[in-house]
Design an enzyme around this catalytic site. Structure first.
Site, PDB file in Angstrom:
ATOM      1  N   GLY A   1      -8.124  -0.044   2.178  1.00  0.00           N
ATOM      2  CA  GLY A   1      -6.788   0.543   2.213  1.00  0.00           C
ATOM      3  C   GLY A   1      -5.859  -0.151   3.190  1.00  0.00           C
TER       4      GLY A   1
ATOM      5  N   LEU B   1      -8.928   0.487  -6.321  1.00  0.00           N
ATOM      6  CA  LEU B   1      -8.339  -0.262  -5.211  1.00  0.00           C
ATOM      7  C   LEU B   1      -9.410  -0.818  -4.270  1.00  0.00           C
ATOM      8  CD1 LEU B   1      -5.627  -0.969  -3.796  1.00  0.00           C
ATOM      9  CD2 LEU B   1      -5.945   1.095  -2.437  1.00  0.00           C
ATOM     10  N   ASP B   2      -9.363  -2.105  -4.012  1.00  0.00           N
ATOM     11  CA  ASP B   2     -10.255  -2.771  -3.054  1.00  0.00           C
ATOM     12  C   ASP B   2     -11.727  -2.679  -3.447  1.00  0.00           C
ATOM     13  OD1 ASP B   2      -7.965  -3.233  -1.652  1.00  0.00           O
ATOM     14  OD2 ASP B   2      -8.334  -1.727  -0.118  1.00  0.00           O
ATOM     15  N   GLU B   3     -12.002  -2.376  -4.717  1.00  0.00           N
ATOM     16  CA  GLU B   3     -13.396  -2.201  -5.131  1.00  0.00           C
ATOM     17  C   GLU B   3     -13.850  -3.263  -6.122  1.00  0.00           C
ATOM     18  OE1 GLU B   3     -15.529  -0.197  -3.928  1.00  0.00           O
ATOM     19  OE2 GLU B   3     -14.426   1.427  -2.973  1.00  0.00           O
TER      20      GLU B   3
END
Lengths: 283, 283, 283, 283
Positions: B200, B226-228
């Site tokens: 995040g 997100l960010d995965e």
């Protein structure tokens, strides 16, 4: 027995460095090294590590301590600790079945690389007794079963008054808050991941699943919040898709033992000062 | 225009390597390099990257593709892609106000280090227009205000059919699932932390608060989470208590640009193959 | 006893990969991993490492070897070696008084990390006998005095026919050309510097004098030219003006043992192939 | 304009730290950070870097300097330099045709990461004029032909009195002793190898031939002995048999620009102190 280390911490204010060095000069001490750090030029927190030589250190220590009390504590409201460099810290190492971190510490200690005395090795499994006793160090088996309380009571009887530091060298048991408070000395743990990534159990399996390209290890002081204590040292090693989770554990073991050894060494040389949930490490 | 790259993936089974190399030998191709990886000796997933030289590649490509279809897809149920090495991928770079990742890509491209054509730079801010145009590359300003939909529609008009890859070079806008699906090409992002730590916003601030001793950056494919997405490359740099969060951001910028450049380069050379939420990177 | 490793080297030419994989497919072997490298697309030197599974490997080995002779050696003029993965290499470790490299190998071996049998430890000093025998490994003291010839004759009687590899784990004696030729197996040495910097004796002292900011270690095959043999692996650690030459030696010891362990492991897994005075390392 | 840096060097003796901090306290300065290092506890060489804040610094500087002269130079025989932190060093960058080190410095300078003013870029080739002038920095083309003397005379006219530092950013000309003496300011060079390995020309070719597994770069002060000056910073990157000498040069370029940027930054922040042919770097 003429070298000592003085750690001074507190609210930053003009004149602290001068006050410390004046005290040391007046008593005839020679400053060998001095590291100073403030979190902010104005209104920050102040940290200083000074190593000095003073003949007849032990005899003159009470007088020096009185002066430090008067001119650092009373006048500036600072905290300080004075440690003779010639008195190594007494350390208890806790282990379970994994030998790599434990053996690294025993071996470095034997080589004279770690400034500490290893008072005992405590384990909840008997497996490593032989390895430890070959180094001439007591191995004490304290099984941990249903009720943890009993084991912790035994631990406290072994440790209280006998050690200055507890090192968890891949000790696979959770430490209770009560124990932490009762033991009264710092506890250093090695976590087998690059915290705060992969908190909790099974970090190498989690790392494999997430597909990371680097794995790491973290040495930190133990606090009541699992894996959340102040970090002393971290390091990593590069991995690739080729490694299985078991390979990661094997490669990670090398990082774990290196990181834990550095953290213990720095702690024993009074290079690590806590700053809230962080650390200042004077290297 | 004689060199090509063949990526083969699927369920592992005996004879794949032999089948591929036989096909290439029969058509008269010369294997320049061959990398092969299976997740497991039995029942694993199979990945192979083969670089070969073949005279009159373009003329003979249809025949080769028909053979690959018949002898790899039909017989073994494998997926494959064939890419002429002489046709660089067309890339759109998205940026916001930070210049370090963008300039690193532009500069490496100019030096001939990145096997790609930069079709355009798209930004939600006009600030970097001058820097980009000095490299002779179109800069397109697409403001993003209240309704993101509109900006994404503009993006799609710019990108559809025109690019093979989108690179988010510190583009500070969340990409919608719809856009990801519609754009139809891979999207690479650089995250300014060592994922999965500090997911995040504000990772450097979080890193400072947690007191970590290393900070990192992660290049990954963008997925709807997100960010995965699958990680392509990561790296770290050592920090200490001395650095402020702003210092971490400055030092981290160097890791970000290095990591993103490597990830983009490897993608453009067809070295990165997705394996679920991980990647196989043939280096 | 079904897994084997095939190393193929020689002058590059079209069709080698196909020939190898066809041979393996015909005999019913399943390729587990394949790495291939050519120094040049045209007219280069060719290197291939193939790991494969074959049921009844031992029984079918003569037939396979005959085929390899016919279709690789005769037809292509290639050299090849076939090694069953289940037969660990027999290794003799030579040491003097320093324990760090020796203990690292013994300890990793005990953990099952090194694919080898340690046949014996040979030393010109008796100091490490106890350490070695605790691992259940024979320790043989061969003093080296005035005439080296005599000691080397003893060494040869111990080694000839008994070992596949000799590892010099900080063995502080120069190896003669005659010994190298007579022993007939590869000899790996760890040099305590980042070669070719600081060739010869006293590298840490030289490093301190030169004021370098990184120190390193180098594992290499021993050839008749001192410190000039093919490099297998190197690594470094960051140092600063604070360290004395003795500190450098202590910190360097950690790099030495890590580098030597990796080099020995890779050699024992047949990942290292000599290429003139360089090495190809398939990782 | 209240922050300054004081560097003190000389023969170690008891009381220096106290003397310095007393002087600063008496004048009302607040010590922001203090780093101290002695090569030996007794009879060593002493180095101290102190950063302090003092209101009306400029007005009170003469008085402070007089005190430093009296109480450090005369009494202790120490050397010292006092630098206002608000006055960036004036730097001339020398380059030839390679852009990577030059652009890295220009770009970091534009981002405000380097505490310096770039007075001019001097080159023996006109190629990089455009790149440099886009940053708003004067580019001066001084061709170097048969007689070097003439070019050096031109250089001196440009530099004398105008700069505090000369940076050779892959400037491919040997600097004469006469020039070094006449220019009267430090000269920093980036050497494209891990010195003292591969001294002289063609280090990447030599590295390829020697088969090293790591390549590096070295930033150092230039002295009359080629590639032998005091080292400020070094770093390395891992390579393998796959890379050609040209690949090494490309990968090495990334190390070169990172290492040079760090060395220049530390020099400009007065963190680097020469100690014979070594450096003390306060980080």
């Amino acid at each position: 027995d003429r070298r000592a280390r003085l750690i001074v911490t507190g609210a930053d204010q003009p004149g602290i460095v001068a006050a410390v060095s004046l005290i040391l000069r007046e008593i005839g001490a020679n400053i060998v090294s001095l590291d100073q750090f403030s979190t902010d030029a104005e209104g920050g927190r102040f940290f200083q590590r000074t190593v000095f030589d003073l003949t007849h250190l032990n005899a003159r220590r009470p007088a020096l301590e009185a002066t430090l009390n008067e001119r650092l504590s009373s006048r500036f409201g600072l905290a300080w600790t004075l440690t003779p460099a010639g008195t190594p810290k007494r350390v208890a190492i806790f282990a379970s079945k994994s030998d790599h971190c434990l053996l690294e510490l025993l071996w470095r200690h034997r080589r004279g690389e770690l400034e500490m005395d290893i008072a005992m090795v405590v384990s909840n499994h008997p497996d490593l007794a032989n390895d430890v006793r070959q180094f001439g160090i007591p191995f004490i088996h304290v099984p941990v079963s249903g009720d943890k309380k009993e084991a912790e009571q035994q631990h406290l009887r072994l440790l209280k008054g006998n050690v200055d530091l507890v090192v968890l060298a891949r000790y696979m048991q959770i430490i209770s808050d009560d124990f932490l408070q009762d033991v009264g000395v710092p506890v250093i743990n090695i976590h087998h991941s690059f915290l705060p990534a992969f908190i909790g159990a099974g970090p190498y399996q989690k790392a494999k699943e997430r597909g990371v390209k680097l794995i790491g290890a973290t040495a930190h002081y133990v606090t009541k919040d699992l894996d959340e204590g102040p970090i002393i040292e971290q390091d990593i090693v590069r991995v690739s898709h080729v490694q299985t989770a078991a390979d990661l554990a094997r490669q990670g073991a090398d990082v774990e033992r290196a990181v834990l050894a550095r953290a213990v060494q720095w702690h024993c040389e009074d290079r690590v000062v806590r700053d809230g949930n962080s650390t200042v490490v004077f290297r």
